[in-house]
Motif scaffolding. Structure first.
Motif, PDB file in Angstrom:
ATOM      1  N   PHE A  73      21.592  31.620   9.740  1.00 14.75           N
ATOM      2  CA  PHE A  73      23.040  31.828   9.745  1.00 14.75           C
ATOM      3  C   PHE A  73      23.261  33.281  10.129  1.00 14.75           C
ATOM      4  CE2 PHE A  73      22.637  28.011   7.388  1.00 14.75           C
ATOM      5  CZ  PHE A  73      23.857  27.362   7.405  1.00 14.75           C
ATOM      6  N   ILE A  95      24.702  29.404  14.018  1.00 11.72           N
ATOM      7  CA  ILE A  95      23.819  28.673  13.106  1.00 11.72           C
ATOM      8  C   ILE A  95      22.742  28.075  13.993  1.00 11.72           C
ATOM      9  CG2 ILE A  95      23.668  26.895  11.334  1.00 11.72           C
ATOM     10  CD1 ILE A  95      26.643  27.304  10.796  1.00 11.72           C
ATOM     11  N   HIS A 109      21.783  26.528  19.158  1.00 11.76           N
ATOM     12  CA  HIS A 109      22.793  26.710  18.108  1.00 11.76           C
ATOM     13  C   HIS A 109      23.371  25.352  17.726  1.00 11.76           C
ATOM     14  CE1 HIS A 109      22.151  30.696  19.421  1.00 11.76           C
ATOM     15  NE2 HIS A 109      22.989  30.675  20.444  1.00 11.76           N
ATOM     16  N   PHE A 111      25.562  24.843  15.303  1.00 12.29           N
ATOM     17  CA  PHE A 111      26.991  25.111  15.111  1.00 12.29           C
ATOM     18  C   PHE A 111      27.239  26.542  15.576  1.00 12.29           C
ATOM     19  CE2 PHE A 111      26.166  21.942  11.788  1.00 12.29           C
ATOM     20  CZ  PHE A 111      27.215  21.055  11.959  1.00 12.29           C
ATOM     21  N   TYR A 113      30.710  29.512  15.982  1.00 10.53           N
ATOM     22  CA  TYR A 113      32.135  29.824  15.883  1.00 10.53           C
ATOM     23  C   TYR A 113      32.374  31.217  16.451  1.00 10.53           C
ATOM     24  CZ  TYR A 113      31.934  25.758  12.939  1.00 10.53           C
ATOM     25  OH  TYR A 113      31.715  24.488  12.495  1.00 10.53           O
ATOM     26  N   LEU A 157      35.461  27.961   6.026  1.00 10.67           N
ATOM     27  CA  LEU A 157      34.163  27.411   6.396  1.00 10.67           C
ATOM     28  C   LEU A 157      33.025  28.086   5.642  1.00 10.67           C
ATOM     29  CD1 LEU A 157      34.408  27.020  10.284  1.00 10.67           C
ATOM     30  CD2 LEU A 157      34.861  25.333   8.507  1.00 10.67           C
ATOM     31  N   ALA A 158      33.072  29.423   5.533  1.00 10.11           N
ATOM     32  CA  ALA A 158      31.966  30.137   4.912  1.00 10.11           C
ATOM     33  C   ALA A 158      32.451  31.443   4.314  1.00 10.11           C
ATOM     34  CB  ALA A 158      30.869  30.410   5.938  1.00 10.11           C
ATOM     35  N   LEU A 223      29.297  27.652   1.596  1.00 10.02           N
ATOM     36  CA  LEU A 223      29.786  26.847   2.707  1.00 10.02           C
ATOM     37  C   LEU A 223      30.767  25.815   2.170  1.00 10.02           C
ATOM     38  CD1 LEU A 223      26.431  26.233   4.619  1.00 10.02           C
ATOM     39  CD2 LEU A 223      28.061  28.111   4.896  1.00 10.02           C
ATOM     40  N   ASP A 229      34.146  20.292  10.521  1.00 10.01           N
ATOM     41  CA  ASP A 229      33.101  21.301  10.684  1.00 10.01           C
ATOM     42  C   ASP A 229      32.110  21.155   9.536  1.00 10.01           C
ATOM     43  OD1 ASP A 229      34.162  23.202  12.971  1.00 10.01           O
ATOM     44  OD2 ASP A 229      35.877  22.724  11.691  1.00 10.01           O
ATOM     45  N   ILE A 231      29.356  22.012   8.304  1.00 12.57           N
ATOM     46  CA  ILE A 231      28.206  22.886   8.104  1.00 12.57           C
ATOM     47  C   ILE A 231      27.714  22.838   6.661  1.00 12.57           C
ATOM     48  CG2 ILE A 231      28.848  24.408  10.005  1.00 12.57           C
ATOM     49  CD1 ILE A 231      29.930  26.398   8.022  1.00 12.57           C
ATOM     50  N   LEU A 234      24.639  20.714   5.636  1.00 14.29           N
ATOM     51  CA  LEU A 234      23.265  21.177   5.823  1.00 14.29           C
ATOM     52  C   LEU A 234      22.594  21.482   4.482  1.00 14.29           C
ATOM     53  CD1 LEU A 234      23.744  23.600   8.848  1.00 14.29           C
ATOM     54  CD2 LEU A 234      22.648  21.357   8.897  1.00 14.29           C
TER      55      LEU A 234
END
Length: 266
Positions: A73, A95, A109, A111, A113, A157-158, A223, A229, A231, A234
């Protein structure tokens, strides 16, 4: 910021880079953006382990051989990015996983952004990146710690945090002296009249990059579940984290290795 004259001494449109012939206003082909760009790069890399089956399902439509169970990441801030001079910088969340294909030891990759429209279209259309639009925070603090977040269209998202710690391990995307270099992707063009692919090939690139010695540290990363999305699906296990800086980062025919590896469809 309003740019009255794109050729003004400040070069505010694309910094020192100029559009190639047949690009710019009303080009005879699409899209219209410069292929040359440059900036510095400041990266928080959080190295994780992900169940192999999760990555395999995401790459099921590619011919790549997955080269390990680690997923990087990378929260990447690019001050002075010449495609985003209006904002002063660009941001990417990559990612990435290590892969092998036809003698190349590289990454893809799963994912990605990006904060800038031009960066999104250049990555997606030219190289097949999985780029989507995003907003971000990347705050560097006097003690060397870094905090930030990534959101897409208002949806979290994160969230991430990095704290330097000299006693922490430096974990790379693979063990050993040889690290994967460059990026490889299946580039697909949707069919205009039905669901499906009109054209597909495999593109590879390797940009100039000279990272500093990694600064080890501890990381926290949350996450957020999102239908659009996924992610968080994972479920990564954090193995380590570090911070790196490169004063050399750029793209274009004159500075990077660009290859069309193979045509797939038709």
């Amino acid at each position: 910021m309003t740019v009255a004259d794109p050729d003004d001494p400040a070069r505010r449109m694309f910094a020192q880079y100029r559009l190639k012939p047949n690009s710019g206003v009303n080009p005879p082909y699409s899209p219209a953006y410069p292929v040359e760009w440059g900036c510095t790069l400041r990266t928080v890399e959080i190295m994780t382990r992900v169940a192999p089956g999760k990555v395999a399902s995401l790459l099921a439509d590619t011919p790549f051989e997955i080269a390990g169970d680690r997923v990087a990441f990378r929260f990447m801030r690019s001050p002075g990015h010449s495609l985003a001079v209006h904002a002063g910088e660009m941001f990417d969340l990559m990612i990435s996983v290590p892969v092998r294909y036809k003698g190349l030891f590289t990454e893809t990759h799963i994912f990605m952004y990006c904060s800038d429209p031009m960066g999104i279209c250049a990555g997606r259309e030219v190289f097949g990146y999985t780029k989507k639009d995003a907003h971000y925070a990347f705050e560097e603090h006097p003690d060397g710690s870094i905090t930030g977040w990534v959101r897409r269209r208002g949806i979290p998202l994160a969230d991430f945090a990095f704290t330097p710690d000299a006693s922490a391990p430096v974990v790379r995307i693979v063990d050993g002296d040889e690290l994967p270099a460059g990026e490889i992707h299946v580039r697909r063009l949707p069919h205009p009249e039905r669901l499906g692919i009109a054209y597909a090939d495999i593109a590879y690139r390797r940009t100039p990059l000279k990272y500093s010695k990694p600064v080890p540290g501890r990381a926290a990363m949350t996450l957020h579940a999102s239908e659009y999305d996924p992610i968080a699906d994972l479920e990564p296990e954090i193995l380590g984290a570090h911070f790196m800086v490169s004063e050399v980062y750029g793209g274009g025919f004159e500075v990077e290795d660009r290859r069309l590896i193979e045509r797939l469809i038709p």
